[in-house]
Design an enzyme around this catalytic site. Structure first.
Site, PDB file in Angstrom:
ATOM      1  N   TYR A   1      -8.337 -14.545 -17.949  1.00  7.71           N
ATOM      2  CA  TYR A   1      -7.004 -14.104 -18.032  1.00  7.71           C
ATOM      3  C   TYR A   1      -7.045 -12.723 -18.183  1.00  7.71           C
ATOM      4  CZ  TYR A   1      -1.994 -13.041 -17.774  1.00  7.71           C
ATOM      5  OH  TYR A   1      -0.694 -12.354 -16.978  1.00  7.71           O
TER       6      TYR A   1
ATOM      7  N   PHE B   1       9.066  -5.321  12.200  1.00  7.07           N
ATOM      8  CA  PHE B   1       7.970  -5.717  13.361  1.00  7.07           C
ATOM      9  C   PHE B   1       7.410  -7.037  12.779  1.00  7.07           C
ATOM     10  CE2 PHE B   1       4.509  -4.530  10.675  1.00  7.07           C
ATOM     11  CZ  PHE B   1       5.209  -3.407   9.748  1.00  7.07           C
TER      12      PHE B   1
ATOM     13  N   LYS C   1      -9.367  -3.662   4.252  1.00 11.57           N
ATOM     14  CA  LYS C   1      -9.745  -2.933   5.505  1.00 11.57           C
ATOM     15  C   LYS C   1     -11.484  -2.429   5.200  1.00 11.57           C
ATOM     16  CE  LYS C   1      -5.244  -2.455   6.322  1.00 11.57           C
ATOM     17  NZ  LYS C   1      -4.374  -3.046   5.261  1.00 11.57           N
TER      18      LYS C   1
ATOM     19  N   ASP D   1      -4.113   7.865   0.549  1.00  8.44           N
ATOM     20  CA  ASP D   1      -4.320   6.515   1.230  1.00  8.44           C
ATOM     21  C   ASP D   1      -5.446   6.458   1.791  1.00  8.44           C
ATOM     22  OD1 ASP D   1      -4.265   4.216   2.621  1.00  8.44           O
ATOM     23  OD2 ASP D   1      -2.215   4.499   3.566  1.00  8.44           O
TER      24      ASP D   1
ATOM     25  N   ARG E   1       2.817  -1.025  18.080  1.00  9.37           N
ATOM     26  CA  ARG E   1       2.910   0.282  17.106  1.00  9.37           C
ATOM     27  C   ARG E   1       3.800   1.424  17.696  1.00  9.37           C
ATOM     28  NH1 ARG E   1       0.858  -1.105  11.824  1.00  9.37           N
ATOM     29  NH2 ARG E   1       3.046  -2.125  12.245  1.00  9.37           N
TER      30      ARG E   1
ATOM     31  N   PHE F   1       2.764   5.532   7.187  1.00 16.41           N
ATOM     32  CA  PHE F   1       2.533   4.489   7.635  1.00 16.41           C
ATOM     33  C   PHE F   1       3.519   3.438   7.064  1.00 16.41           C
ATOM     34  CE2 PHE F   1       0.930   0.009   6.513  1.00 16.41           C
ATOM     35  CZ  PHE F   1       0.245  -0.314   7.815  1.00 16.41           C
ATOM     36  N   THR F   2       3.816   2.247   7.715  1.00 10.92           N
ATOM     37  CA  THR F   2       5.106   1.335   7.467  1.00 10.92           C
ATOM     38  C   THR F   2       5.474   0.862   6.080  1.00 10.92           C
ATOM     39  OG1 THR F   2       3.769  -0.505   7.909  1.00 10.92           O
ATOM     40  CG2 THR F   2       4.885   0.285  10.010  1.00 10.92           C
TER      41      THR F   2
END
Ligand code: F0G
Length: 463
Positions: free
Chosen positions: A77, A454, A263, A220, A387, A129-130
């Site tokens: 943990y 979306f 990614k 980001d 998009r 970005f969303t």
């Protein structure tokens, strides 16, 4: 590399050790599946998809080294050994001092937004970005797009469409006051612009400008290695610099980062917040225990952190990144050759089709990109993502749709998953849909959730 060598065929820098069968259901079954999914590709079952280009997020194939790392999970943990491996990888490859693990990118966005943004603040960024923008808004901020105008034009061939317009940024600072701008939000390889890079030269200028006003930069870094690849290809002085060093240099020009490790970093789940400021780090470390998990796992299993630590090192490998971006370029070039309007230059993680150009008979209110994505699925079981206006959501104040200049669908390529033959099938299918484009009908909302619509909206056909 010599020009002759450059022209020679080349192949993926790996061979396949394990396979996952995919199947193509009949056209009739696909028509039924997309109707049942409310014409939203997010609501399809993956078993009904033949080639899944919905996203490159969490869909990449891990290497044998990463899978071996999974067996080395220390599921304690607190104080898991794998956390320290991850921390070391982030410090080594990205240079940030402090690490707060999170379950994925938006977990990090949530924490940084809550900690740094106060009500009525303005957060400039190189296109939105969303999830990033939503977290900025939920923290009381207003996102302001300061990307160069070229980014909003799908045909413009600018090599660094993610660059910041320094005039837009400086006039925002002067109008709103530096004290109301908690940070500049910079993305590398800007997703919504079509996977377009920011140049090192621009980043350096932006750094100088923001330093003048005491404004930090939060990066980001979801696709930073892909951005580095384009810098190496296109920016003067970088042809002989390694991807590893370019990535490090980009990070060194910023104060902290949010990362969706699903990614670039080649894992199926994971993310982190990285910070140089000690005090801010302490606050983030405290906050992560409320929302994600203890500060040495943040929502990831020990094995996930190990796979991520290894994935980070693989993500900056020269052969890997060349093959990864190369495959996207291969598909993009096929579509250009077939005359299909796509975002130029071809991006790093996907090929973006210009739905406005392909379906001029549909107004943006008839959701052309959403409809094109549904049509492409019906043609060959290829799943893509809208998009455009659906992704852009509504203005929180007026409740009206946001109408982005770019109305696109994204064919996103997972890393190390599909072959060149798959890309050929996709190109054939897109060309077929393009040929029959006049038959594509518009869509209207049937159900619309409040946030990030979306993902879960349902639609019905009109006309
Ligand atoms: N930033 C960028 C640039 C992204 O592309 C994403 C995710 C996130 C942040 C959020 O990270 O999903 O791990 O919480 N993009 C996915 C996509 C969803 O399909 O482009 P997350």
């Amino acid at each position: 590399m010599s020009p002759e060598e450059n022209k020679r065929s080349w192949a993926e820098p790996y061979k396949i050790k394990m396979v996952e069968p995919v199947r193509m259901i009949s056209r009739q079954e696909r028509e039924k599946a997309i109707e049942e999914a409310g014409y939203n590709t997010f609501l399809l079952r993956s078993r009904d998809v033949y080639i899944d280009l919905l996203t490159d997020s969490g869909t990449s194939a891990m290497s044998d080294r990463q899978w071996a790392g999974m067996m080395m999970g220390d599921e304690a943990y607190a104080g898991s050994e794998n956390f320290y491996h991850l921390e070391e990888a982030i410090q080594t490859y990205y240079g940030y001092k402090h690490v707060v693990p999170t379950h994925q990118g938006r977990g990090a966005e949530h924490i940084i937004s809550q900690l740094m943004i106060k009500k009525n603040d303005f957060v400039p960024g190189n296109m939105y970005f969303t999830t990033t923008k939503l977290h900025q808004e939920l923290a009381g901020g207003t996102f302001v797009d300061v990307i160069i105008d070229e980014a909003h034009d799908p045909e413009d061939e600018h090599p660094f469409k993610a660059n910041i317009d320094l005039n837009k940024l400086e006039s925002l600072i002067k109008n709103k006051g530096a004290e109301n701008i908690p940070y500049l939000s910079i993305a590398t390889s800007v997703n919504m612009a079509g996977g377009q890079p920011i140049s090192m030269a621009n980043l350096k200028e932006v750094r100088a400008l923001t330093q003048k006003y005491g404004i930090p930069i939060i990066h980001d870094m979801t696709r930073v290695a892909e951005n580095a690849y384009f810098i190496k290809q296109r920016e003067e002085g970088y042809a002989d610099v390694s991807i590893k060093d370019i990535v490090y240099e980009i990070c060194s020009l910023t104060d902290g980062a949010t990362m969706s490790a699903k990614k670039d970093a080649l894992v199926n789940i994971g993310g982190f917040l990285a910070l140089n400021d000690e005090e801010l780090f302490r606050k983030a470390q405290n906050m992560v225990v409320i929302y994600e998990g203890l500060h040495t796992y943040g929502g990831m299993a020990g094995r996930d952190m190990e796979a991520l630590a290894i994935g980070i090192s693989e993500s900056v490998d020269e052969d890997h990144i060349r093959a990864r971006v190369g495959q996207v370029q291969y598909l993009g070039q096929k579509l250009i050759d077939a005359g299909v309007p796509i975002v130029r230059p071809i991006g790093s993680h996907g090929v973006f089709l210009d739905a406005k150009k392909i379906l001029p008979h549909l107004s943006q209110d008839q959701l052309p990109a959403q409809s094109l994505a549904a049509t492409l699925y019906i043609d060959a079981g290829v799943r893509s993502m809208e998009r455009g206006v659906v992704s852009a959501g509504r203005n929180p104040e007026t409740g009206e749709h946001n109408y982005p200049a770019l109305e696109l669908i994204r064919l996103t390529i997972p890393r190390r998953v599909y072959t060149q033959a798959h890309m050929d099938v996709v190109a054939e299918s897109v060309a077929m849909v393009y040929k029959n484009r006049e038959q594509v009908k518009g869509l209207a909302f049937d159900y619309e959730p409040e946030y990030l619509r979306f993902f879960q909206s349902r639609f019905k056909q009109i006309g």
